[in-house]
Design a protein around this motif. Structure first.
Motif, PDB file in Angstrom:
ATOM      1  N   LEU A   5      43.698  50.103  64.062  1.00  0.00           N
ATOM      2  CA  LEU A   5      42.668  50.863  64.759  1.00  0.00           C
ATOM      3  C   LEU A   5      43.325  51.668  65.871  1.00  0.00           C
ATOM      4  N   GLY A   6      42.763  52.847  66.148  1.00  0.00           N
ATOM      5  CA  GLY A   6      43.290  53.647  67.248  1.00  0.00           C
ATOM      6  C   GLY A   6      42.257  54.644  67.713  1.00  0.00           C
ATOM      7  N   ALA A   7      42.378  55.057  68.969  1.00  0.00           N
ATOM      8  CA  ALA A   7      41.474  56.051  69.542  1.00  0.00           C
ATOM      9  C   ALA A   7      42.303  57.173  70.138  1.00  0.00           C
ATOM     10  N   GLY A   8      41.856  58.413  69.887  1.00  0.00           N
ATOM     11  CA  GLY A   8      42.529  59.575  70.448  1.00  0.00           C
ATOM     12  C   GLY A   8      42.057  59.854  71.862  1.00  0.00           C
ATOM     13  N   THR A   9      42.691  60.799  72.508  1.00  0.00           N
ATOM     14  CA  THR A   9      42.352  61.120  73.898  1.00  0.00           C
ATOM     15  C   THR A   9      41.404  62.304  74.004  1.00  0.00           C
ATOM     16  N   LYS A  10      41.245  63.085  72.932  1.00  0.00           N
ATOM     17  CA  LYS A  10      40.355  64.244  72.983  1.00  0.00           C
ATOM     18  C   LYS A  10      38.923  63.814  72.675  1.00  0.00           C
ATOM     19  N   ASP A  11      37.956  64.363  73.430  1.00  0.00           N
ATOM     20  CA  ASP A  11      36.543  64.067  73.196  1.00  0.00           C
ATOM     21  C   ASP A  11      35.926  65.160  72.332  1.00  0.00           C
ATOM     22  N   PHE A  12      35.333  64.751  71.191  1.00  0.00           N
ATOM     23  CA  PHE A  12      34.619  65.667  70.312  1.00  0.00           C
ATOM     24  C   PHE A  12      33.125  65.407  70.478  1.00  0.00           C
ATOM     25  N   PRO A  13      32.307  66.434  70.722  1.00  0.00           N
ATOM     26  CA  PRO A  13      30.877  66.200  70.931  1.00  0.00           C
ATOM     27  C   PRO A  13      30.164  65.707  69.676  1.00  0.00           C
ATOM     28  N   GLU A  14      30.681  66.063  68.482  1.00  0.00           N
ATOM     29  CA  GLU A  14      29.957  65.715  67.261  1.00  0.00           C
ATOM     30  C   GLU A  14      30.405  64.404  66.608  1.00  0.00           C
ATOM     31  N   GLN A  15      31.510  63.833  67.075  1.00  0.00           N
ATOM     32  CA  GLN A  15      31.983  62.598  66.449  1.00  0.00           C
ATOM     33  C   GLN A  15      32.979  61.884  67.358  1.00  0.00           C
ATOM     34  N   PRO A  16      33.098  60.582  67.184  1.00  0.00           N
ATOM     35  CA  PRO A  16      34.095  59.854  67.971  1.00  0.00           C
ATOM     36  C   PRO A  16      35.506  60.155  67.462  1.00  0.00           C
ATOM     37  N   ASN A  17      36.471  60.066  68.337  1.00  0.00           N
ATOM     38  CA  ASN A  17      37.870  60.319  67.991  1.00  0.00           C
ATOM     39  C   ASN A  17      38.555  58.975  67.762  1.00  0.00           C
ATOM     40  N   VAL A  18      38.186  58.345  66.657  1.00  0.00           N
ATOM     41  CA  VAL A  18      38.653  56.998  66.340  1.00  0.00           C
ATOM     42  C   VAL A  18      39.168  57.001  64.901  1.00  0.00           C
ATOM     43  N   LEU A  19      40.215  56.243  64.666  1.00  0.00           N
ATOM     44  CA  LEU A  19      40.782  56.136  63.329  1.00  0.00           C
ATOM     45  C   LEU A  19      40.957  54.675  62.964  1.00  0.00           C
ATOM     46  N   ARG A  20      40.534  54.332  61.751  1.00  0.00           N
ATOM     47  CA  ARG A  20      40.795  52.988  61.217  1.00  0.00           C
ATOM     48  C   ARG A  20      41.524  53.191  59.905  1.00  0.00           C
ATOM     49  N   LEU A  21      42.640  52.517  59.758  1.00  0.00           N
ATOM     50  CA  LEU A  21      43.460  52.629  58.563  1.00  0.00           C
ATOM     51  C   LEU A  21      43.590  51.249  57.939  1.00  0.00           C
ATOM     52  N   MET A  22      43.343  51.194  56.639  1.00  0.00           N
ATOM     53  CA  MET A  22      43.474  49.927  55.919  1.00  0.00           C
ATOM     54  C   MET A  22      44.539  50.096  54.844  1.00  0.00           C
ATOM     55  N   LEU A  23      45.431  49.136  54.764  1.00  0.00           N
ATOM     56  CA  LEU A  23      46.466  49.123  53.751  1.00  0.00           C
ATOM     57  C   LEU A  23      46.133  48.001  52.786  1.00  0.00           C
ATOM     58  N   GLY A  24      46.064  48.353  51.508  1.00  0.00           N
ATOM     59  CA  GLY A  24      45.698  47.349  50.536  1.00  0.00           C
ATOM     60  C   GLY A  24      46.325  47.611  49.189  1.00  0.00           C
ATOM     61  N   VAL A  25      46.152  46.675  48.300  1.00  0.00           N
ATOM     62  CA  VAL A  25      46.684  46.746  46.947  1.00  0.00           C
ATOM     63  C   VAL A  25      45.518  46.667  45.970  1.00  0.00           C
ATOM     64  N   VAL A  26      45.483  47.601  45.022  1.00  0.00           N
ATOM     65  CA  VAL A  26      44.447  47.590  43.996  1.00  0.00           C
ATOM     66  C   VAL A  26      44.845  46.593  42.927  1.00  0.00           C
ATOM     67  N   SER A  27      43.916  45.722  42.560  1.00  0.00           N
ATOM     68  CA  SER A  27      44.230  44.737  41.533  1.00  0.00           C
ATOM     69  C   SER A  27      44.354  45.415  40.179  1.00  0.00           C
ATOM     70  N   ALA A  28      45.161  44.848  39.310  1.00  0.00           N
ATOM     71  CA  ALA A  28      45.405  45.426  37.988  1.00  0.00           C
ATOM     72  C   ALA A  28      44.135  45.466  37.151  1.00  0.00           C
ATOM     73  N   GLU A  29      43.197  44.555  37.410  1.00  0.00           N
ATOM     74  CA  GLU A  29      41.972  44.505  36.625  1.00  0.00           C
ATOM     75  C   GLU A  29      40.924  45.474  37.122  1.00  0.00           C
ATOM     76  N   SER A  30      41.176  46.125  38.245  1.00  0.00           N
ATOM     77  CA  SER A  30      40.194  47.020  38.841  1.00  0.00           C
ATOM     78  C   SER A  30      39.900  48.190  37.912  1.00  0.00           C
ATOM     79  N   GLU A  31      38.628  48.537  37.760  1.00  0.00           N
ATOM     80  CA  GLU A  31      38.202  49.645  36.926  1.00  0.00           C
ATOM     81  C   GLU A  31      38.237  50.924  37.754  1.00  0.00           C
ATOM     82  N   VAL A  32      39.029  51.869  37.313  1.00  0.00           N
ATOM     83  CA  VAL A  32      39.113  53.147  38.010  1.00  0.00           C
ATOM     84  C   VAL A  32      38.116  54.098  37.361  1.00  0.00           C
ATOM     85  N   LEU A  33      37.053  54.445  38.092  1.00  0.00           N
ATOM     86  CA  LEU A  33      36.012  55.287  37.518  1.00  0.00           C
ATOM     87  C   LEU A  33      36.272  56.774  37.730  1.00  0.00           C
TER      88      LEU A  33
END
Length: 165
Positions: free
Chosen positions: A9-37
């Protein structure tokens, strides 16, 4: 199905009136059985109503928008106030090409404004290919996911074959 391995998680220093300046990044592994649509992304939809442009100039403008980088361009006939016939010009584009496409729309059509909205879309995975036919090699695209596979030939190749007959 995705197995999440890390979250940041991280927050930027610039203020945007229409949205928060926040980033969430998730690192993951797709299972081999997962159906890719399908693949998902977002694009810009730019639209303007045109009631005072000749068909030739409109046709030129649509071609020009594709050259600039539009993903798709189309028109829909409408009727405006006082019964004036008109068209809605709709353009799908990515963020990189949006400013140039907006400039071209304003310059080429004489419109006084452009509506824009962010649109989410689902699309098949794609790959350019060529197929051998009794009429020669035709270029095209293959689109697929786990349950659908389609081939769409390139119009120019089909037109070339039609002219040879």
């Amino acid at each position: 199905d995705i197995t999440i391995e890390k979250v940041g998680l991280g927050a930027g220093t610039k203020d945007f009136p229409e949205q928060p300046n926040v980033l969430r990044l998730m690192l993951g592994v797709v299972s081999a059985e997962s159906e890719v649509l399908a693949s998902h992304d977002s694009v810009w939809l730019l639209e303007t109503n045109i009631d005072n442009l000749s068909g030739e100039i409109l046709g030129y403008t649509l071609d020009r928008l594709m050259e600039i980088g539009a993903l798709d361009v189309f028109t829909v006939p409408i009727q405006m106030k006082k019964g004036r016939p008109a068209v809605i010009v709709s353009v799908l584009c990515d963020e990189e090409h949006r400013p140039d496409i907006e400039r071209a729309l304003l310059a080429e059509t004489g419109t006084l404004g452009i509506r824009r909205s962010r649109r989410e879309r689902t699309k098949l995975f794609r790959e350019k290919t060529a197929v051998s036919t009794p009429w020669g090699i035709l270029g095209g695209k293959i689109g697929w996911n786990d349950s659908v596979k389609v081939f769409t030939p390139e119009f120019e190749d089909c037109a070339r074959v039609a002219r040879q007959e």
